[in-house]
Design an enzyme around this catalytic site. Sequence first.
Site, PDB file in Angstrom:
ATOM      1  N   CYS A 166      39.615  35.418  34.966  1.00 17.36           N
ATOM      2  CA  CYS A 166      40.030  36.743  35.520  1.00 17.36           C
ATOM      3  C   CYS A 166      40.746  37.528  34.672  1.00 17.36           C
ATOM      4  O   CYS A 166      41.145  38.684  35.003  1.00 17.36           O
ATOM      5  CB  CYS A 166      40.978  36.293  36.719  1.00 17.36           C
ATOM      6  SG  CYS A 166      40.317  35.146  38.037  1.00 17.36           S
ATOM      7  N   HIS A 298      48.970  41.555  38.781  1.00 17.20           N
ATOM      8  CA  HIS A 298      47.693  40.753  39.012  1.00 17.20           C
ATOM      9  C   HIS A 298      47.440  40.611  40.486  1.00 17.20           C
ATOM     10  O   HIS A 298      46.279  40.680  41.008  1.00 17.20           O
ATOM     11  CB  HIS A 298      47.719  39.474  38.268  1.00 17.20           C
ATOM     12  CG  HIS A 298      46.261  38.685  38.024  1.00 17.20           C
ATOM     13  ND1 HIS A 298      45.243  39.219  37.590  1.00 17.20           N
ATOM     14  CD2 HIS A 298      45.928  37.275  38.571  1.00 17.20           C
ATOM     15  CE1 HIS A 298      44.595  38.249  37.661  1.00 17.20           C
ATOM     16  NE2 HIS A 298      44.751  37.099  38.318  1.00 17.20           N
ATOM     17  N   HIS A 335      39.412  40.959  44.488  1.00 17.89           N
ATOM     18  CA  HIS A 335      39.515  40.457  43.243  1.00 17.89           C
ATOM     19  C   HIS A 335      38.005  40.311  42.263  1.00 17.89           C
ATOM     20  O   HIS A 335      37.228  39.737  42.635  1.00 17.89           O
ATOM     21  CB  HIS A 335      39.951  39.103  43.420  1.00 17.89           C
ATOM     22  CG  HIS A 335      40.561  38.561  41.954  1.00 17.89           C
ATOM     23  ND1 HIS A 335      40.522  39.034  40.741  1.00 17.89           N
ATOM     24  CD2 HIS A 335      40.755  37.176  41.622  1.00 17.89           C
ATOM     25  CE1 HIS A 335      40.894  38.421  39.815  1.00 17.89           C
ATOM     26  NE2 HIS A 335      41.078  37.115  40.343  1.00 17.89           N
TER      27      HIS A 335
END
Length: 2011
Positions: A166, A298, A335
């Site tokens: 990620c 994040h 996400h």
Amino acid sequence: MVHQTNMESPNDIVITGFAGRYPECDNVEEFKEALLAGVNLITDDDRRFPVGTPNIPIPSGKLRNLDKFDAEFFGLSFKQYNYMDPRHRIILETTFEAIIDAGYNPSELRGTNTGVFVGISIMHPGSTPDDPQFPFYLMISMYHCPNTISYCFDFKGPSLAVDTGCSASMYAFALAYEKLKSGEIEHAIVGGAHIALSPAETREYAVQQVLSWEGKSRVFGKERDGFVRSEIVCTYLLQKRCNSRRVYATVLGSKTNVDGYKSQGPSFPSGEMQCRLMKEIYFKANINIDDVSYVEMHGTGTQAGDREEARALSIMFAKKKQPLLIGSVKSNMGHCEAGAGLANMSKVVIAFETGVIPKNINCEPLDTTIPGINDGSLKVVTSNTDYQNGLVGINSFGLFGANAHTVLKPAPPKIKTPFKYQHRLVHVSGRTEEAVSCFLDELQKCPLDEECFSLLDEIHKRNIDGHDYRGYTVLGSSNVKEIEKYSSGKRPIWFIYSGMGSQWIGMGKQFMHIEVFRESIERCSETLEPYGIDLLKLIMEESKVIMDDSHISTCGVIAIQIALTNLLSSLGIKPDYFAGHSVGEIACGYANGDLSIEQTISLAYGRGYAIKQATCPEGQMAAVGLSKEDLESIIPDDIYMACFNSEDSTTISGPKNSTRMFVQKLTEKGVFARLVNSGNIAFHTPYLNNADKYYLDFVKTIIKDPKPRSECWISTSVPPEKKGEHWTKYNCAEYYASNFRNQVFFKDIFKQIHKNAIIVEIGPHALLQAILRRAKSPDSTLIGMVNKTSNDQEEYLLSSIGKIFNAGAQPNLRNLYNEIQFPVRRGTKMLAPLIRWNHSASYYVPLFENKRNAGKNIVISLSDTKYAYLYGHNIDGRILMPATGYLELVWSVFSEMNLKKHTQMPVIFENVRFVRAVVLSENANAEFAVNIMKSGNFEVTEKGSVVATGKIREAEDIDDKFTPQDIFAKSKDKINTNDDYPNKLKHDDIYKELFLRRYCYEGLFKGLHECNFDGSYAKLQWNNNFTAFMDCMVQLMLIERKNRDLVVPTSIKKIIINPIVQTQYPKDTNMEVFRNACQNIIRTKGIELYCPQVTVIPRRKKIQSNPYLESYEFVPYNSLLNTEYNYSQSLHIALSIILQNMNGIVKTISIAEIEVDDITTDKTVIEQIKNFYSGKILVVTKFSKLKPPFNNEFDILVVNDILLKTYREEIKSVLNKEIFIVCIGNLISENLNDFEIVFQTPSLTLLRLKSSNMKYADAIEVKNHELKWVDKLREICRNEPKETVVVYSQNEVTSGILGLVINLQVETRTPFKAFMIDQDKPKFSLTEKYYQNQLSKNLCLNVLRDNVWGTFVTFPFEDKRPVSTLVDNALISIHIPGDISSLNWTEAPSIERTLKADEIVNTNYLALNFNDVMKAMGKMNIGETNEILLGCEYSGVTEFGKKVMGIIEEPVRLRIRSEPYFTWEVPKAWSLAEAATVPVAYITSYYGLIVKAGMERNESILIHSGSRPMGIAAIRLALGLNATVFTTVSTEEKKQFLLKLFPQLNHSHIGSSNDATFYNMIKSETRGRGVDIILNTLTGELFQTTLNCLAKEGRFVETNKLNLNNESDYSNIFINNTSFIGLVMYELHENMTMKMKINKLLNEGIVSGVVQPIPHTVYESDDLQTAFNTFSTTIGKVLIQIKKDVFQPLKIPIQRRLFLNRDKVYIIIGGLGGMGLELAHWLFSRGAQKIILNGRRGVWNGYQAYCLNNWTQLGYKVIVDLNDSTTMVGTEKLIDNAKKYGPVGGVFHSAATLRDAPITEQTQQNFEEVFKPKIVSCENLDEVTRKMCPELDFYVVFSSQVSTRGLLGQANYAFANSSLEKICEKRRRDNLPSLAMQWGPIADVGIIADKFHSMTIYNLENQRIESCWETLETFMLNKDVVVGVPTIFSTTAQADKKKGSSPVETVAHVLGIKSAVKDIDQNKTLAQFGIDSLMSAEVKQIIFQNFKVDMLTEDIAKLTFADLNNLMSRA
């Protein structure tokens, strides 16, 4: 820490451009608006996974349009971009956008050390394509993404894919930052991309419990339960500040680390390592934590992740004085994993640009237990919050601990300053017109932003390759906008400087604020000051002096031209060529580059100075719209033509009064004439007195050192007679003096201006625009820089610069607007969101496929070995997808759905319909979508259009489903029931017959091994291919059909397939197939087809080029008769004679022409010679030009009479006896004793040098029946003597000697000469004096006829059939269905005189009906006939004078035989025109409503299409029964028509037939009941709507044949005890009782007055096209008036046709051969009923028996005769036998025997065996028919092209055919019918066809049999004796030539349109041109391939050629 972040350095790393695609947002602008509006970008639709997919949450963030990509722009191969990971495609576009956004043109970065760093993870596709060649690596490889970017943009730096989970994209960012910082690279592209297509991958996340099932990312929220998967593709451009043109932010630091080992496990985040990472960055960059105002976290929304990240921040910023603002974009968009880091950065940059931090959504109530939030040190942004210009940190963490952090500092904000320009030019380019338009529109909407415009100016200093459109806007009060298609490639720029007359008061004033322009004017003004002229003041004060004083106006014009030239030059626009008109030549001197501004303006002043010195008289100039030639005869003597402006424009100059009077006179006559303000000076005339001398002296003081004029300067000043003089080459005083005094030759420049030039007129006013516009090429662009009539001069000037850009030049606007310094500031408009792409095409996306309802796209490519066998399914020249192929596609998908192989899965298909055909192409794939529902119902579509439907199910106990075998028991027996003839067809016979029907099968589709004649039994080869095998089963239905209709399958009721049985048989097994015709079942082991149905389809209109036809005639060499030949014929004959005298197979001919300066041959002669020989086969020509001294390296010398006379001796000296001279001109009276005259006419002479001492090897006499000479000839040829051999025949008029010698020329090197003497002359010998002169001419063919020597020559055939004549009978036909222009009157057979007089009707009016128009348009199946006959309804007068009306079953002719019960006497009150409107409409209405539906009084009825004739008749009948009438019409006009015609109709009872609103009308007016009767004409959905309008127990009368044929759904109609009645009108003709009943009803209706004529429109008999074209829009009936007067003879243009007498007998010699059988088939089609097939043996093969069987069943009389026509007795018996059946009407001789061998191997026996069936048989028939056949109409013999052209090994065959031709000539001289037909190779039947039916040699095709018979009919209707078809140019070759044709021309070719596209009606629909379903499929494919437009098949027919041209112009 010390704060040092405000210090800027040139080496700082900055973000200069970015672009992206985000969930539901196509660009950054949309993303910004969504974030600020707090939109949740998560959606729960099924674009990725179907709703209900188990074990995964459906909500996700999704990119739009994954399938869209502008592939053409990036130039990759189809396979690359089609199967590429969609992320890889999209990131190419975002990379381009980011570069543009940074203010860079991508070409600037090409070849630079630019690095590419893309954060991306491996993609798990949801599916893979069903393509064995699918390159899987393209889909799953990560490296392919950055590498493709580097490839497409030519970046030379490192190219890396980064995958750290990620944090991948932020890792890529950090890596790029370090590479830039270290200086390893110049620029960096950073990308991040992620899409989620695999449900398996999502399921894995769900298993790990990190996903939110609700579909909300509740980051920081108390109820957070995980993240939502999302997608992104984003690109950033990083540069050093010194290279930047825009700065979004400065990167203060970017760094990464990794967690390492953690006791909690690898996936648990480490706050400790995150905190360490931030400290390292902040320390290294000397960042004070108090300067950090916000951190984009994040923030995934997981419990552990949010808590650990917040803990790290709270530790890091524990000492910060103010709370730290935090947020996470994942709350808005989810996400996006590998792309998450750049998603975070996108939000941050948006905050910088807008000054607002977008709020977090879905986070409340906040989780107050999270560290930092609980104590207030961290503050979540829950509402849009002002950004305070502090630093921003960005976090990005990978799932297994790969951490990244970046710190950004915003760029300085924009300082608001007022916009300084009144007008601002901006120009841009784009991929499409829409792209440019949208870009400009956005610029116009927004506040004026000079920094944004400067970026655009910088970008567009250079061209952007691939941008096909350009546009500009002039922003200001009116916002001008213009867009043009841009053609790449340099276009030459032409500057045209206008002259006097362009001046005006105030010129140039509005441009003085432009620095370059102003400085130029000021320098001019300063130069003129010493002469007392203040030019600047005159311009600024708008003084009138500038108009009135030619002295000053000249200076003004030149000054403006200088200033405009400098302005354009400053923008980089410089001319490639330039020219001036009159005084404009001075400006050319400046443009030439060797004169200063001061020199140039001085030259302008000097003209005025010279005029004043010379004291010129008062003059006037005027522009006149006439050519020089037109003016010469009318211009007064005292007026001169001064300027030749163009072909139709001249400027005159002369005395003032005289000129003005002449102008007034011209104006009164309507001639354009306008005075030109020349300051009262008559320029360019002698009235200048000596001014030119004064001017010459003045200029010499200015130009002291003249320089040569450049080649770019195109002069208009040099008179033609002075072009060679020295001064004309220089920019000198003499040149300007000449320009001053002499005429202006401006029109001469148009010959030199390039076709694609950009022509810019430069002057104070665009004076020459009209002249330039008329004269320029359509491909050039014309631009006037200034126009005095414009209300806004600056706007016009800027628009002109914009037009220059649009045309293809590249103006550098940075030099016009140069105050902005780069980089531009924060807040400058983003450019990336303004970019649009060409997304017209879609590409493969590996989406997840739901297997519950099977759906699969299957690509069929003929280049794929799997599908290559489909090449063999060729029907009528098209490769069609087999109907059975759709079944196998469905079967394979169905079995895949059930996890089985289809070869192991028995299935049953039911109710299968094949909706339309799909044409397969070599150049494009066909993609079929197969969709199968749970119910088993399936649908196969192609490009969105349905091609097949039905139902499929798995079969259990499959063997029980087959029909019992015993119903087929008799099928096999039929193959052995007839002992007289063979009774089965073998493989070759089957496919010969099918080929003749245009089934051009190959390969697996030729699987039938044998079958019987009715197709009830066959053996079929199994080749492990179900599609081909089942198609071959269907072919049995074709064999049964007696006619040759072209049919295709349309439906099959049921198909049972047991593949387990089928596949157990080895390949190549011949399996038995049975067909029961009664039950319509085809059965073999394992497969059964129940009730297959076929339908007739139209044949292609033109499958072959038109053949070249010729006649073969005697031509005297030199005779008084030759005066009949014109020049073209003379040249043709001369060239033919030369060709006859060339030996060898390939004849190489060298042709020379003399070229001398003062004498030349007409160029057209050489072109005519080239054209003549280019049409000959195996002839190679070489052309050269001779100049003295001559050589003799040629075969033909072309001269004219003058050249021959002038260079006679030189020519003679180089000639030899083999060289021919073609002399053009009349030499009849010339003394040519030193030449041999070969051929002569008044316009041409063919000469040779006289030869002496001719040597002859031998002379051989040949005879037809004494063949000893063959041996002698053979021996001579074996010895190959070099001397000439003479072959002669004497007193044998039917000798074949000419064919023999022509063939010997081809075969041998020995020169052979033929002498054919067919009259009483001395015995031939080489020494006989009588023949010496002719022998000395050394000619190949020498024929003595009527005391004249000559030869035989082929001529182009002229069809001499009269086109307008008095005819006994004719009818309307259409030769090409769909091409209305092919409608004509065609000759028809005469009426049989045996009929009673009252049965014969002379027709006066013919009525058109719907069926006629459908046939003409090609919409109705009409079988195999090549000609469609129209019309069945008429009115006329019997031969007893009775007026009648009626219908007949056959087409209406001028004279017809009436049908008694369908004929009615015309009421006295009616005209014949009115009567012709009645029969069909009222017969249909009575039959449908009264007879069939039983309509009673007072019922209700719905009549569709009420304004049509049948509708009008039905309304009358219904009103007569007092019915409640409802009706529909298509237009308001038709509604008003009905209300006027039937006042009793209720206005509310008339509805629309265009939509379903009539249903509401019916239900409302009948209170929901419906109507008792419906008379329907509607189709499709409206048909179903109509059904619902029917009341209980109602009757539905269907008149639309399409509904009856298309198996419409009638299931609802019987629910309420209703009845369905289908009207099939043609069946009425067979039902006498019904005819009598209708006859009575119609008579009663006439008497009662119910039957009334229908309104109508009448067209003349010669206006057929208009009648048919207007049929659909005409209200009422359309009539064709044949004649007004009852007994008027009719003379109309007709098409002659061949009709054979049904009572006569026609004999075919060789009738059982392939050609003979096809000839019989054609003779039957032309009316013959009785044919004798004569042959040497009886019926010996199945194909012959099959033909005889079919003809017998069709009612024809066919007799097989075995009498030997090579004997006199046999011939007499043959004729005797024929006469038993009637008088002999024709003899057709097609027999032949071949005994091919080289002449050196031939024997007497070979010759004799060839001669007997040819010469002997033909002579016998000639003799016997003269005595026994007095009624003979035709005597046709089939000869061969071998007799006139020769062929290796066929000397005997050539002799025999040549002899046949001489027999025919002899018959014609005796006034007997005769025709010799020289066939070339024939494609379908005969010896060549059996071996090479598809072979093309030398771009020639074998002639198709249809073409043969069309040709034969043409010749039989003409008077020529020997005729032939030597060549048909290959359609393939022609197609190759047309590969460069436009798509529109290709469509026209498909439709069979012969005319040029520009010449046809652009507004006619393709339906009007006769498009059929197969053509629609081809056109659909063409449109998609070329325009990427996917159209429905039904919409294609509605297109016009104007629409197609529009598509092409937009492409």
